[in-house]
Design a protein around this motif. Structure first.
Motif, mmCIF file in Angstrom:
data_model
loop_
_atom_site.group_PDB
_atom_site.id
_atom_site.type_symbol
_atom_site.label_atom_id
_atom_site.label_comp_id
_atom_site.label_asym_id
_atom_site.label_seq_id
_atom_site.Cartn_x
_atom_site.Cartn_y
_atom_site.Cartn_z
ATOM 1 N N GLN A 21 0.822 -1.206 0.000
ATOM 2 C CA GLN A 21 0.000 0.000 0.000
ATOM 3 C C GLN A 21 0.859 1.261 0.000
ATOM 4 O O GLN A 21 0.522 2.261 -0.639
ATOM 5 C CB GLN A 21 -0.927 -0.018 1.213
ATOM 6 C CG GLN A 21 -2.006 -1.088 1.118
ATOM 7 C CD GLN A 21 -2.748 -1.269 2.419
ATOM 8 O OE1 GLN A 21 -2.357 -0.699 3.440
ATOM 9 N NE2 GLN A 21 -3.788 -2.077 2.406
ATOM 10 N N GLU A 39 -7.994 10.075 -0.779
ATOM 11 C CA GLU A 39 -8.274 8.898 0.027
ATOM 12 C C GLU A 39 -8.869 9.240 1.398
ATOM 13 O O GLU A 39 -9.880 8.673 1.825
ATOM 14 C CB GLU A 39 -6.997 8.066 0.207
ATOM 15 C CG GLU A 39 -6.495 7.418 -1.071
ATOM 16 C CD GLU A 39 -5.647 8.357 -1.911
ATOM 17 O OE1 GLU A 39 -5.465 9.523 -1.507
ATOM 18 O OE2 GLU A 39 -5.178 7.929 -2.980
ATOM 19 N N TYR A 46 -8.174 6.867 10.052
ATOM 20 C CA TYR A 46 -7.720 6.588 8.695
ATOM 21 C C TYR A 46 -6.361 5.911 8.736
ATOM 22 O O TYR A 46 -5.512 6.230 9.563
ATOM 23 C CB TYR A 46 -7.634 7.909 7.913
ATOM 24 C CG TYR A 46 -7.024 7.774 6.533
ATOM 25 C CD1 TYR A 46 -7.745 7.219 5.478
ATOM 26 C CD2 TYR A 46 -5.714 8.209 6.293
ATOM 27 C CE1 TYR A 46 -7.181 7.104 4.221
ATOM 28 C CE2 TYR A 46 -5.162 8.104 5.033
ATOM 29 C CZ TYR A 46 -5.884 7.544 3.998
ATOM 30 O OH TYR A 46 -5.321 7.436 2.757
ATOM 31 N N GLY A 101 -4.129 4.578 1.753
ATOM 32 C CA GLY A 101 -4.866 4.303 0.527
ATOM 33 C C GLY A 101 -4.173 4.849 -0.692
ATOM 34 O O GLY A 101 -3.242 5.639 -0.602
ATOM 35 N N ARG A 128 -8.468 1.580 -6.784
ATOM 36 C CA ARG A 128 -7.639 1.778 -5.600
ATOM 37 C C ARG A 128 -8.288 1.138 -4.388
ATOM 38 O O ARG A 128 -9.462 0.743 -4.408
ATOM 39 C CB ARG A 128 -7.406 3.268 -5.332
ATOM 40 C CG ARG A 128 -8.665 4.011 -4.950
ATOM 41 C CD ARG A 128 -8.429 5.488 -4.683
ATOM 42 N NE ARG A 128 -9.704 6.168 -4.495
ATOM 43 C CZ ARG A 128 -9.831 7.469 -4.233
ATOM 44 N NH1 ARG A 128 -8.757 8.237 -4.134
ATOM 45 N NH2 ARG A 128 -11.025 8.010 -4.081
ATOM 46 N N MET A 129 -7.505 1.073 -3.324
ATOM 47 C CA MET A 129 -7.962 0.532 -2.056
ATOM 48 C C MET A 129 -7.694 1.563 -0.967
ATOM 49 O O MET A 129 -6.595 2.119 -0.893
ATOM 50 C CB MET A 129 -7.228 -0.768 -1.736
ATOM 51 C CG MET A 129 -7.605 -1.390 -0.402
ATOM 52 S SD MET A 129 -6.897 -3.050 -0.214
ATOM 53 C CE MET A 129 -5.149 -2.657 -0.135
ATOM 54 N N ILE A 130 -8.688 1.830 -0.137
ATOM 55 C CA ILE A 130 -8.571 2.763 0.978
ATOM 56 C C ILE A 130 -8.849 1.988 2.257
ATOM 57 O O ILE A 130 -9.844 1.281 2.351
ATOM 58 C CB ILE A 130 -9.565 3.935 0.828
ATOM 59 C CG1 ILE A 130 -9.297 4.696 -0.476
ATOM 60 C CG2 ILE A 130 -9.488 4.868 2.031
ATOM 61 C CD1 ILE A 130 -10.367 5.711 -0.822
ATOM 62 N N GLU A 131 -7.964 2.124 3.240
ATOM 63 C CA GLU A 131 -8.105 1.352 4.472
ATOM 64 C C GLU A 131 -8.199 2.271 5.679
ATOM 65 O O GLU A 131 -7.441 3.228 5.798
ATOM 66 C CB GLU A 131 -6.910 0.407 4.628
ATOM 67 C CG GLU A 131 -6.976 -0.472 5.857
ATOM 68 C CD GLU A 131 -5.810 -1.444 5.915
ATOM 69 O OE1 GLU A 131 -5.006 -1.343 6.860
ATOM 70 O OE2 GLU A 131 -5.711 -2.295 5.003
ATOM 71 N N ILE A 151 -11.992 -1.889 4.500
ATOM 72 C CA ILE A 151 -11.336 -1.684 3.211
ATOM 73 C C ILE A 151 -12.391 -1.253 2.198
ATOM 74 O O ILE A 151 -13.362 -1.977 1.938
ATOM 75 C CB ILE A 151 -10.614 -2.951 2.737
ATOM 76 C CG1 ILE A 151 -9.468 -3.291 3.699
ATOM 77 C CG2 ILE A 151 -10.066 -2.759 1.323
ATOM 78 C CD1 ILE A 151 -8.698 -4.533 3.339
ATOM 79 N N ARG A 208 -12.967 -0.177 -1.679
ATOM 80 C CA ARG A 208 -12.354 -0.256 -3.009
ATOM 81 C C ARG A 208 -13.242 0.486 -4.001
ATOM 82 O O ARG A 208 -14.462 0.332 -3.979
ATOM 83 C CB ARG A 208 -12.176 -1.713 -3.435
ATOM 84 C CG ARG A 208 -11.166 -2.475 -2.588
ATOM 85 C CD ARG A 208 -11.067 -3.929 -3.038
ATOM 86 N NE ARG A 208 -9.968 -4.627 -2.392
ATOM 87 C CZ ARG A 208 -10.068 -5.317 -1.283
ATOM 88 N NH1 ARG A 208 -11.234 -5.375 -0.661
ATOM 89 N NH2 ARG A 208 -9.032 -5.952 -0.775
#
Length: 410
Positions: A21, A61, A115, A118, A134-137, A150, A152
């Motif tokens: 990431q 993100e 947060y 991402g 994309r991926m945001i965690e 997560i 996406r």
């Protein structure tokens, strides 16, 4: 005490995910600026909406995570539903219901959230067209457990604009990161997926299974399964034979690892059921296995147990999709392939032997290095002095595939 191998697997998985990431986040900055023509200098336009003129216009993100949490805490299911892509809406028949479930969980259980990270993690370029997702965690803290969330999304898709927008939100206990991350654009698992920390420790279910396997009681194991599994797994008796063979290995010890639950509406059924996943470690002389047992419960964890949904076994080397570990479909799934080199490094080339746990084909990622099979489980490889510093080798059998590497210290 929990098994060392399973803890190491969880730690290594999290470290790899974070490293990937971080790299993705760095690449995302360069990609976004190159595609948008933005300058690193001058004022940045602040935006607060993620739907502009009816189209998805992604925020950064951290803004995206904050906006999602704001709508969740306000109970605004419509605004969350709106930002999902048309593809996700068309392919998730319970999207609104699962959004409502997410809202209820957060507002009932959350103490705080933060947060994490991402950025775009995949981009496709072809014929002057681009697709970026994309991926945001971020984390959701409850009084009992920290959950990973997560999100996406597809930021841009010039091949199919219907894909633009959110495609999945997945929430699961942090300790179950590798086993409960179900959102997958490539696999068509679109929508909202929630796994909750389980409250019960059903060790008796494994003890019963081991006793029946030891006595080779096929019908006894068959009767452990739910009517749903019996009706939807045509080869269940044959799968039980395979499970009995596997459990015939000398198991030196086992431990309970974790438990998670999720509400499901199974195809062809009326009403929702609670599906529980109980995770164990099994230790043999040669290997530590992760065992997942899923059962179906009516109403709550204390409700009527309707029987097993699936049993899945895999090794630490397993790199397949968690969707295939008894989540997507019922039945028995056993992944026991491993590959072990006689040494992990040589000095200026040398001979290395590889042993697989079951019969498999071994190949090298270097064209001029060809493994030679010695017997059913053994392969021999000669690494030239000028071979690459890292030489990779893959063992394959059917859908199973595992990997190892050998270093050539020149």
């Amino acid at each position: 005490m929990k098994g060392k191998d399973i803890r190491t697997m969880k730690q290594d998985t999290k470290a790899r995910r974070v490293a990937a990431q971080l790299m993705a986040a760095a690449l995302s900055v360069l990609l976004l600026f190159s595609l948008s023509g933005c300058s690193f200098f001058g004022p940045k336009e602040e935006r607060t909406e993620w739907i502009v003129d009816g189209e998805y216009d992604p925020l950064d993100e951290e803004q995206t995570a904050a906006k999602l949490m704001g709508y969740i805490q306000a109970g605004d299911a419509d605004s969350i539903y709106q930002v999902f892509s048309q593809t996700a809406k068309d392919n998730s028949n319970n999207l609104r219901e699962k959004i409502e479930e997410l809202i209820a969980f957060v507002n009932d259980e959350m103490v705080s959230w933060e947060y994490d990270i991402g950025g775009p993690f995949d981009s496709t370029f072809q014929d002057n067209k681009i697709m970026r997702n994309r991926m945001i965690e971020f984390f959701i803290q409850t009084e009992k457990t920290r959950y990973v969330c997560i999100l996406r999304d597809v930021m841009q898709d010039e091949f199919n604009p219907d894909n633009e927008g959110f495609y999945s939100i997945t929430v699961f206990p942090e300790e179950l990161s590798r086993l409960c991350d179900y959102g997958s654009f490539e696999e068509g698992e679109l929508g909202v997926f929630l796994s909750y920390q389980g409250e019960t420790n059903e060790e008796g279910i494994l003890e019963n299974l081991l006793d029946l396997a030891e006595s080779k009681d096929n019908s006894g194991i068959y009767n452990l399964f739910s009517e749903y599994a019996k009706e939807n797994v045509p080869d269940l008796p044959g799968q039980i034979e395979t499970l009995i063979d596997f459990l015939g290995k000398p198991i030196r010890s086992w431990e309970f690892e974790d438990c998670a639950t999720e509400w499901v509406q199974l195809p062809g059924t009326d009403g929702k059921l609670l599906r529980r996943m109980t995770v164990f470690s099994l230790h043999t002389d040669e290997e530590t296995y992760t065992l997942q047992i899923r059962d179906l419960i009516n109403g709550s964890e204390n409700g009527e147990n309707l029987g097993l949904y699936s049993v899945a076994v895999h090794t630490e080397q397993y790199t397949g999709n968690c969707l295939d570990l008894g989540w997507r479909t019922p039945g028995i799934f056993i992944y026991q392939l491993t590959i072990t080199p006689s040494t992990t490094q040589v000095q200026g080339g040398g001979v290395v032997w590889f042993t697989t746990s079951i019969e498999a084909t071994v190949t090298s990622d270097t064209n001029d290095i060809v493994p030679k099979q010695i017997d059913a489980l053994t392969w021999e490889v000669t690494l030239p002095a000028d071979s690459p510093y890292t030489c990779g080798f893959t063992a394959m059998r059917g859908e199973e595939e595992v990997y190892c590497s050998v270093l050539n210290n020149k």
